[in-house]
Design a protein around this motif. Structure first.
Motif, short mmCIF file in Angstrom:
data_model
loop_
_atom_site.label_atom_id
_atom_site.label_comp_id
_atom_site.label_asym_id
_atom_site.label_seq_id
_atom_site.Cartn_x
_atom_site.Cartn_y
_atom_site.Cartn_z
N LEU A 2 0.85 -1.20 0.00
CA LEU A 2 0.00 0.00 0.00
C LEU A 2 0.88 1.25 0.00
CD1 LEU A 2 -2.76 1.46 0.34
CD2 LEU A 2 -2.49 1.15 2.82
N ALA A 4 0.67 5.03 0.71
CA ALA A 4 -0.19 6.02 1.37
C ALA A 4 0.68 7.20 1.78
CB ALA A 4 -0.90 5.41 2.58
N LEU A 37 -3.20 4.85 -2.27
CA LEU A 37 -4.20 5.64 -1.55
C LEU A 37 -3.53 6.95 -1.13
CD1 LEU A 37 -7.18 5.32 -0.47
CD2 LEU A 37 -6.14 4.89 1.75
N VAL A 39 -2.79 10.39 0.45
CA VAL A 39 -3.38 10.90 1.69
C VAL A 39 -3.05 12.38 1.86
CG1 VAL A 39 -3.33 8.67 2.85
CG2 VAL A 39 -1.38 10.21 3.09
N LEU A 270 -7.93 9.60 6.99
CA LEU A 270 -7.77 8.15 6.85
C LEU A 270 -9.12 7.46 6.94
CD1 LEU A 270 -4.49 7.36 8.86
CD2 LEU A 270 -4.79 7.66 6.40
N PHE A 275 -8.92 4.03 4.60
CA PHE A 275 -7.58 3.51 4.83
C PHE A 275 -7.60 2.14 5.52
CE2 PHE A 275 -3.73 3.26 7.58
CZ PHE A 275 -2.76 3.29 6.59
N VAL A 285 3.62 -1.03 3.95
CA VAL A 285 3.05 0.30 3.71
C VAL A 285 4.19 1.27 3.41
CG1 VAL A 285 1.69 2.20 4.67
CG2 VAL A 285 1.10 -0.18 5.24
N THR A 287 4.78 5.23 3.11
CA THR A 287 4.22 6.56 3.33
C THR A 287 5.29 7.60 3.02
OG1 THR A 287 2.94 7.92 4.90
CG2 THR A 287 4.78 6.64 5.81
N VAL A 305 -0.29 7.72 9.31
CA VAL A 305 -0.28 6.46 8.58
C VAL A 305 0.54 5.41 9.33
CG1 VAL A 305 0.58 5.33 6.48
CG2 VAL A 305 -0.67 7.49 6.32
#
Length: 372
Positions: A2, A4, A37, A39, A270, A275, A285, A287, A305
């Protein structure tokens, strides 16, 4: 996996960051499953993040911070709207090199909120940050039906400095739909309205305010709250001292007066962006934001995150343009390792101008470290 991440301010939007990281990962592992995703923490880029998550972009003509008409956007999905004050009243809406700390207004932000109500919103997430204004939300309140007049009964001029002329505040004309909306103030700062940690003192200089301007604005906002107390009672003073009141030049205060509830911006976003289910599907993840520094640890998107991912037992790495945190600080935030662009390109000017290709190279390094 992911992605983010927030924007790299001045270089890449959050959407572009995700695209570049995804491209770099797939150069090393072509078949890797990646979910993006983008953010935001409530500041500029919040509407774009919502649109990337499936919200519909709605555009409307509103007043800019200097009163000139411009096109601004909010995001809508079902009966939930994401409204970003910077779309109407942000620093990026000023002409290059122009600041107006005493006279810029949040009137256009109020028009955006009204447009969200017109679109049928029953929940409004109001992201604040990146403002050009220090008017305590007076312009926003005016656009929603409030009246602020001087001793002669004339409407006061736009901007924070003119609030010292307010003699009467009449909120009886506020849009009645506001009372039936779940109104969430989303911000990454918890400053009060006035004082040493208030909006003028802490954020005024970023908007071009001189030390004298800061004094004028602080006194004017204090006077504004005192006049509002005559209209709505002791709540006016309580709101002025509440966390978030000083957000975005005091527009947080205006939002609290309207009945908003304050929540950390990244937590709200989120939730809104979905999220949690995306995190559940992820094994790693990624970020990040433009600069990972002490501010990151105090409510910025990567910290939010990472905290959520750590609570779910997921490993987190971060990308950034500039890294100013030691490994132990990253670890405490839940980030295993950070990958700054400066590891690939030492010239900071090139990191800013060519951030996209350099970020793809950084993502290839992540793929080699974690996917092969």
């Amino acid at each position: 996996m992911l992605i983010a991440a927030d924007k790299f301010k001045g270089s890449l939007t959050a959407v572009q960051v995700a695209e570049r990281v995804m491209a770099g990962l797939r150069r090393v592992v072509p078949g890797v499953e990646v979910e993006a995703l983008p953010v935001a923490d409530g500041g500029d880029g919040t509407v774009d993040a919502a649109v990337a998550a499936g919200f519909e972009r709605r555009e409307v003509r509103v007043a800019g911070p200097l009163g000139d008409e411009l096109t601004a956007a909010f995001a809508l999905r079902g009966d939930t709207a994401v409204v970003e004050m910077a779309e109407a009243s942000g620093l990026q809406r000023l002409p290059a090199g122009v600041f107006a700390p005493l006279t810029s207004s949040t009137y256009g932000s109020g028009e955006l909120l009204r447009a969200a109500l017109d679109a049928g919103a029953r929940t409004i997430v109001f992201g604040v940050g990146g403002s050009a204004t220090t008017d305590g939300g007076a312009g926003m309140l005016s656009a929603l039906g409030a009246r602020f007049v001087d001793a002669e009964g004339e409407p006061v001029a736009p901007g924070g400095a003119a609030l010292s002329d307010v003699a009467t505040a009449d909120l009886s004309g506020l849009d009645p739909r506001l009372s039936s909306v779940d109104f969430v103030l989303a911000s990454d700062v918890d400053n009060p309205l006035t004082g040493p940690k208030g909006a003028p003192a802490v954020y005024g200089p970023q908007k071009g305010a001189s030390p004298d301007d800061v004094e004028i604005l602080d006194a004017a906002l204090g006077h504004f709250a005192a006049v509002l107390e005559k209209s709505i009672g002791s709540r006016a003073t309580e709101y002025a001292a509440a966390p978030g009141a000083g957000a975005a030049g005091g527009i947080g205060y205006g939002a609290l007066v309207l009945g908003a509830r304050f929540r950390p911006g990244i937590e709200v976003m989120l939730d809104v962006l979905g999220f949690a289910p995306a995190l559940e599907r992820a094994t790693l993840v990624i970020t990040g934001e433009g600069s990972l520094d002490e501010q990151t640890l105090h409510g910025k998107a990567p910290a939010g995150v990472a905290a959520a991912a750590r609570a779910a037992g997921k490993e987190v790495v971060a990308v950034c343009g500039r890294l100013a945190l030691r490994p132990e600080a990253l670890g405490r935030a839940g980030i295993r390792r950070a990958y700054p662009l400066t590891e690939v390109e030492r010239d900071i000017a090139r990191c800013i101008s060519d951030a996209g290709p350099i970020l793809e190279t950084v993502a290839q390094n992540i793929a080699r470290d974690f996917l092969t």
